[in-house]
Design an enzyme around this catalytic site. Structure first.
Site, PDB file in Angstrom:
ATOM      1  N   LYS A  54       0.551  -1.108  -0.024  1.00 40.09           N
ATOM      2  CA  LYS A  54       0.054   0.232   0.039  1.00 40.09           C
ATOM      3  C   LYS A  54       1.026   1.356  -0.239  1.00 40.09           C
ATOM      4  CE  LYS A  54      -3.813  -2.325   2.312  1.00 40.09           C
ATOM      5  NZ  LYS A  54      -4.571  -2.859   3.761  1.00 40.09           N
ATOM      6  N   GLN A  98      -5.915  -1.793   9.271  1.00 39.45           N
ATOM      7  CA  GLN A  98      -5.216  -2.854   8.680  1.00 39.45           C
ATOM      8  C   GLN A  98      -5.542  -4.206   9.472  1.00 39.45           C
ATOM      9  OE1 GLN A  98      -3.442  -3.667   5.697  1.00 39.45           O
ATOM     10  NE2 GLN A  98      -4.225  -6.084   5.740  1.00 39.45           N
ATOM     11  N   ASP A 121     -11.818   2.566   4.163  1.00 42.60           N
ATOM     12  CA  ASP A 121     -12.214   1.260   3.771  1.00 42.60           C
ATOM     13  C   ASP A 121     -13.317   1.372   3.555  1.00 42.60           C
ATOM     14  OD1 ASP A 121     -10.609  -0.709   4.042  1.00 42.60           O
ATOM     15  OD2 ASP A 121      -9.456  -0.788   6.127  1.00 42.60           O
TER      16      ASP A 121
HETATM   17  N1  GUN Z   1      -7.547  -6.300   5.798  1.00 43.90           N
HETATM   18  C1  GUN Z   1      -7.720  -7.827   4.354  1.00 43.90           C
HETATM   19  N2  GUN Z   1      -8.722  -6.780   4.303  1.00 43.90           N
HETATM   20  C2  GUN Z   1      -8.397  -5.960   4.103  1.00 43.90           C
HETATM   21  C3  GUN Z   1      -8.783  -4.537   3.974  1.00 43.90           C
HETATM   22  O1  GUN Z   1      -9.474  -4.554   2.893  1.00 43.90           O
HETATM   23  N3  GUN Z   1      -9.374  -2.967   4.864  1.00 43.90           N
HETATM   24  C4  GUN Z   1      -8.193  -3.513   6.297  1.00 43.90           C
HETATM   25  N4  GUN Z   1      -8.181  -2.190   6.948  1.00 43.90           N
HETATM   26  N5  GUN Z   1      -7.618  -4.318   6.721  1.00 43.90           N
HETATM   27  C5  GUN Z   1      -7.925  -5.496   5.872  1.00 43.90           C
END
Ligand code: GUN
Length: 297
Positions: A54, A98, A121
């Site tokens: 990311k 996350q 998100d």
């Molecule tokens: N963990 C697995 N997929 C995601 C996601 O799309 N967003 C976040 N914040 N954590 C994750």
């Protein structure tokens, strides 16, 4: 006949390029550089890889990346304090915490502390509610990416029978709402569904998001269906030598490919879309926070 392979990797690269153009335009015309803050608590190896990717891709599209890596022992209060700082920081347009978080932290409480306008998100209850009621909020990245891939094959989903397998808040539920918003007739299947094979066999569009390796058999699939496989499951692969592994989806790819009209591979299908849509959401968030209309992507 063999299905068309939906190349999520190429689609995601194209989307990131459009985001990069949007970022350049926003800088040039309004002097705003979108910023994305990513918060990682603990040492989960998969999460560390995602966060690193990311960061790299955020910078590649010209945005500012703010990474906060906190030890697994971080308490809830400290994390909530950081969220509060990011909520107030005008250089931060998007905040992503996350998941999963360590067990001693209440994830729902942390998500609720994020300013909904910065919740790239789309997990905040306000954004979930806006999606439910047809409002303009932030939409979860993976399901929005799936919808983009579906519409790259078939733009008009009106009246199509769509089956979503899985009912998570992150993928299954928002996916069903997005498909309903496109006028599909939506069914949600889950672990208690009585006749999964029968449900799959009626679906013009199938989205599999259960996290169980190859549980959806190719022979169940309706001929010509669009198959979107969200699963990323690591399984042992003795053919690759001792301790060898490979990634498989929730759908049995080889046999599904013989029946489907179009199908996403694993890897290289839905996976690369999530970060590309996250960057798109961050660009959208930056526009909205500046009182500008949404970018055209
Ligand atoms: N963990 C697995 N997929 C995601 C996601 O799309 N967003 C976040 N914040 N954590 C994750």
């Amino acid at each position: 006949m063999s299905a068309r392979i939906i190349d999520g990797k190429a689609f995601a690269a194209g989307l990131r390029e459009k985001v990069a153009h949007g970022v350049a335009r926003l800088k040039e015309q309004h002097g705003i550089t979108p910023g994305l803050a990513v918060v990682l608590v603990g040492e989960d190896p998969a999460s560390r890889v995602y966060v690193r990717n990311k960061e790299r891709m955020t910078q590649e599209v010209g945005m500012r990346s703010f990474a906060h890596r906190l030890p697994a022992t971080t308490n809830e209060e400290r994390l909530l304090g950081l969220i509060d700082e990011l909520d107030c920081d005008p250089a931060v347009h998007g905040i992503l915490v996350q998941l999963p978080l360590p067990a001693h932290i209440d994830a729902a409480k942390v998500i609720a502390a994020i300013d909904p306008a910065k919740d790239v998100d789309g997990f905040h209850p306000v954004n979930a509610g806006l999606l439910m009621t047809g409002g303009r909020g932030m939409v979860p990245c993976t399901p929005l990416g799936c919808l983009m891939l579906i519409q790259s094959v078939r733009e008009d989903l009106s009246g199509a029978r769509a089956l979503v397998v899985g009912r998570s808040n992150i993928v299954g539920k928002p996916m069903a709402l997005l498909l309903m918003g496109e006028n599909a007739t939506v069914t949600i299947a889950h672990s208690r569904t009585r006749d999964l094979a029968g449900e799959v066999s009626r679906a013009d569009i199938l989205v599999a998001a259960v996290g169980r390796p190859e549980m959806i058999r190719g022979e169940w699939i309706r001929p010509g269906a669009i198959v979107i496989d969200v699963g990323i499951n690591r399984v042992s692969a003795p053919e690759k030598g001792e301790g060898g592994t490979r990634l498989v989806g929730d759908v049995e790819f080889a046999s599904a490919q013989m029946r489907a009209g179009a199908i996403t591979p694993v890897p290289g299908g839905v996976g690369p879309m999530t970060i590309a849509v996250l960057l798109r959401n961050t660009l959208v968030a930056a526009h909205r926070q500046a009182g500008l209309g949404d970018p055209d992507i």
